[in-house]
Write an enzyme that holds these catalytic residues in place. Structure first.
Site, mmCIF file in Angstrom:
data_model
loop_
_atom_site.group_PDB
_atom_site.id
_atom_site.type_symbol
_atom_site.label_atom_id
_atom_site.label_comp_id
_atom_site.label_asym_id
_atom_site.label_seq_id
_atom_site.Cartn_x
_atom_site.Cartn_y
_atom_site.Cartn_z
ATOM 1 N N ARG A 243 -1.073 9.013 -9.805
ATOM 2 C CA ARG A 243 -1.093 7.767 -9.032
ATOM 3 C C ARG A 243 -0.470 6.583 -9.764
ATOM 4 N NH1 ARG A 243 -4.173 7.281 -4.746
ATOM 5 N NH2 ARG A 243 -4.466 5.093 -5.242
ATOM 6 N N HIS B 279 2.189 3.148 -8.939
ATOM 7 C CA HIS B 279 2.029 1.702 -9.181
ATOM 8 C C HIS B 279 3.235 1.166 -9.953
ATOM 9 C CE1 HIS B 279 -1.884 2.104 -7.555
ATOM 10 N NE2 HIS B 279 -2.449 2.677 -8.587
ATOM 11 N N ASP C 113 0.824 -1.219 0.000
ATOM 12 C CA ASP C 113 0.000 0.000 0.000
ATOM 13 C C ASP C 113 0.858 1.271 0.000
ATOM 14 O OD1 ASP C 113 -2.385 1.391 0.012
ATOM 15 O OD2 ASP C 113 -2.570 1.369 2.196
ATOM 16 N N GLY C 114 0.301 2.318 -0.588
ATOM 17 C CA GLY C 114 0.953 3.636 -0.536
ATOM 18 C C GLY C 114 1.487 4.134 -1.866
ATOM 19 N N ASN C 115 1.160 3.441 -2.941
ATOM 20 C CA ASN C 115 1.665 3.856 -4.261
ATOM 21 C C ASN C 115 1.155 5.247 -4.651
ATOM 22 O OD1 ASN C 115 2.670 1.298 -4.336
ATOM 23 N ND2 ASN C 115 1.265 0.526 -5.897
ATOM 24 N N GLU D 108 0.664 -12.526 13.127
ATOM 25 C CA GLU D 108 1.219 -11.359 13.820
ATOM 26 C C GLU D 108 1.203 -10.200 12.827
ATOM 27 O OE1 GLU D 108 2.061 -11.169 16.999
ATOM 28 O OE2 GLU D 108 1.626 -13.298 17.295
ATOM 29 N N LEU E 284 10.059 -20.771 -3.276
ATOM 30 C CA LEU E 284 9.108 -19.858 -2.623
ATOM 31 C C LEU E 284 7.813 -19.899 -3.420
ATOM 32 C CD1 LEU E 284 8.833 -17.099 -0.689
ATOM 33 C CD2 LEU E 284 8.970 -16.015 -2.912
ATOM 34 N N ARG F 193 -12.300 2.401 -7.856
ATOM 35 C CA ARG F 193 -11.400 3.505 -8.270
ATOM 36 C C ARG F 193 -11.811 4.027 -9.649
ATOM 37 N NH1 ARG F 193 -5.497 2.324 -5.645
ATOM 38 N NH2 ARG F 193 -6.329 1.845 -3.589
ATOM 39 N N SER G 22 -7.710 -5.543 -5.006
ATOM 40 C CA SER G 22 -8.773 -6.069 -4.144
ATOM 41 C C SER G 22 -10.120 -5.984 -4.841
ATOM 42 C CB SER G 22 -8.819 -5.281 -2.832
ATOM 43 O OG SER G 22 -9.433 -4.018 -3.028
ATOM 44 N N THR G 23 -11.082 -6.745 -4.315
ATOM 45 C CA THR G 23 -12.437 -6.677 -4.890
ATOM 46 C C THR G 23 -13.037 -5.294 -4.669
ATOM 47 O OG1 THR G 23 -13.162 -7.748 -2.828
ATOM 48 C CG2 THR G 23 -13.023 -9.137 -4.777
ATOM 49 N N SER H 214 -8.040 -4.322 5.321
ATOM 50 C CA SER H 214 -8.670 -4.063 4.019
ATOM 51 C C SER H 214 -9.082 -5.369 3.328
ATOM 52 C CB SER H 214 -7.768 -3.213 3.111
ATOM 53 O OG SER H 214 -7.549 -1.948 3.690
HETATM 54 C C1 IPE Z 1 -5.569 -2.625 -0.164
HETATM 55 O O1 IPE Z 1 -5.198 -1.310 -0.254
HETATM 56 C C2 IPE Z 1 -5.549 -3.282 -1.505
HETATM 57 C C3 IPE Z 1 -4.245 -3.465 -2.128
HETATM 58 C C4 IPE Z 1 -3.094 -3.109 -1.629
HETATM 59 C C5 IPE Z 1 -4.264 -4.143 -3.397
HETATM 60 P P1 IPE Z 1 -6.247 -0.148 -0.450
HETATM 61 O O2 IPE Z 1 -5.470 1.113 -0.516
HETATM 62 O O3 IPE Z 1 -7.157 -0.436 -1.584
HETATM 63 O O4 IPE Z 1 -7.114 -0.222 0.888
HETATM 64 P P2 IPE Z 1 -7.850 0.925 1.694
HETATM 65 O O5 IPE Z 1 -8.761 1.618 0.720
HETATM 66 O O6 IPE Z 1 -6.824 1.843 2.235
HETATM 67 O O7 IPE Z 1 -8.575 0.216 2.782
HETATM 68 C C1 IPE Z 2 -1.666 0.215 -3.308
HETATM 69 O O1 IPE Z 2 -1.422 1.573 -3.356
HETATM 70 C C2 IPE Z 2 -1.877 -0.388 -4.670
HETATM 71 C C3 IPE Z 2 -3.246 -0.827 -4.932
HETATM 72 C C4 IPE Z 2 -4.266 -0.728 -4.118
HETATM 73 C C5 IPE Z 2 -3.477 -1.436 -6.212
HETATM 74 P P1 IPE Z 2 -2.608 2.602 -3.377
HETATM 75 O O2 IPE Z 2 -3.016 2.819 -4.780
HETATM 76 O O3 IPE Z 2 -3.720 2.170 -2.478
HETATM 77 O O4 IPE Z 2 -1.921 3.905 -2.817
HETATM 78 P P2 IPE Z 2 -2.482 4.881 -1.705
HETATM 79 O O5 IPE Z 2 -2.878 4.053 -0.526
HETATM 80 O O6 IPE Z 2 -3.651 5.582 -2.311
HETATM 81 O O7 IPE Z 2 -1.353 5.793 -1.406
HETATM 82 MG MG MG Z 3 -4.071 2.421 -0.530
#
Ligand code: IPE
Ligand code: IPE
Ligand code: MG
Length: 274
Positions: A54, A58, A41-43, A228, A152, A92, A86-87, A217
């Site tokens: 954004r 990715h 998360d955080g891209n 953990e 792995l 988005r 995710s589902t 999530s």
């Molecule tokens: C969870 O991250 C899904 C993935 C990393 C693929 P999200 O960014 O979609 O989740 P929320 O919206 O913060 O809960």
């Molecule tokens: C996670 O990064 C990648 C996917 C959910 C596909 P985000 O796209 O959720 O990035 P943030 O959380 O908005 O920074």
């Molecule tokens: Mg996110």
């Protein structure tokens, strides 16, 4: 002039994986988590923080994934499951969803030989409905190509949701009960576990999430019942094998009790924490 929309074909060059530059700490034998799950998360925040869109985040996440896979192999982790789509991510913007579909397909295409060389077995956990046919094809090709590898197991969770995985499992059980193939009394934890997308996936030992968010999530709900949790502030594109090793260090300091208890009165009589 409006900027040209990004497509998956604009993928940036990735940093090469160097096996010799860094080594993980020497972990005690048998202590390394067998199954690590990661919410990558955080891209978006990484990219927006640099004045980029954004999708640039990715793209930058691809190198992070490869580095973490390398670090997991070095550490001796046997199962790594990563949340790629995710589902809930269908909510988005159409542009971002389109990008993510094409990008997932292309990452699999670009990286399958490299992963295969490393002895990685690629698997897919997720739902078919709505997922692009070309993504399913790449996932299935990678599964087929790498099926005999055992260094792995990398489970790509694409169009994955923990709740829907349980719904699908329960539906298949309900079908069997309705058809008289299964008695309701035969439904057990073990049976339900075998109806998950990957029936032989072991429980998650270590659940890691990047970017500072502290929630699941909807990732691997059933499988993470006794995981953990380690939440790290690093945004996914900045994540690397050192972050994984840091999460493993935290995991190793935890006392996993699984509901059990051991009576160890302190000799000094001092309550812990005082
Ligand atoms: C969870 O991250 C899904 C993935 C990393 C693929 P999200 O960014 O979609 O989740 P929320 O919206 O913060 O809960
Ligand atoms: C996670 O990064 C990648 C996917 C959910 C596909 P985000 O796209 O959720 O990035 P943030 O959380 O908005 O920074
Ligand atoms: Mg996110």
């Amino acid at each position: 002039m409006t900027p040209k929309p990004f497509t998956h074909r604009d993928a940036v060059p990735y940093r090469p994986v160097d096996w010799t530059a860094e080594y993980p700490p020497a972990y005690p034998k048998g202590a390394v988590p067998g199954h690590v799950a990661i919410v990558m998360d955080g891209n978006g925040r990484w990219a927006n923080g640099r004045g980029l869109t954004r999708v640039e985040g990715h793209k930058a996440g691809e190198a992070a994934l490869l580095d973490v896979v390398a670090g997991a192999i070095q550490a001796g982790v046997r199962h790594l499951s990563v949340y790629a789509f995710s589902t809930e991510n269908w909510s988005r913007s159409p542009d971002e969803v389109r990008f993510l579909m094409g990008f997932n397909r292309d990452v699999l295409h670009r990286r399958r030989d490299q992963l295969n060389e490393w002895g990685v077995r690629v698997r897919w956990a997720g739902r078919k409905p709505r997922l692009w046919g070309s993504v399913i094809k790449e996932l299935q090709y990678a599964e087929q190509l790498t099926r005999d590898n055992d260094v792995l197991t990398l489970t790509m969770c694409v169009n994955y949701g923990g709740r829907v995985e349980l719904v699908d499992a329960m539906r298949s059980i309900a079908d069997d009960v309705a058809a008289g193939r299964l008695k309701p009394s035969a439904v057990s934890e073990k049976l339900l576990a075998r109806r998950m997308y990957i029936p032989d996936m072991p429980d998650v030992d270590l659940f890691v999430r990047s970017s500072g968010e502290q929630r699941t999530s909807n990732f691997l709900l059933w499988e993470s019942a006794y995981a953990e949790f380690v939440f790290l502030d690093t945004l996914w594109p900045d994540f690397g094998r050192r972050d994984l090793w840091h999460a493993i260090d935290q995991y190793l300091s935890r006392d996993r009790r699984f509901g059990g208890a051991i009576d160890t009165p302190h000799e000094s009589g001092t309550p812990p924490g005082e």
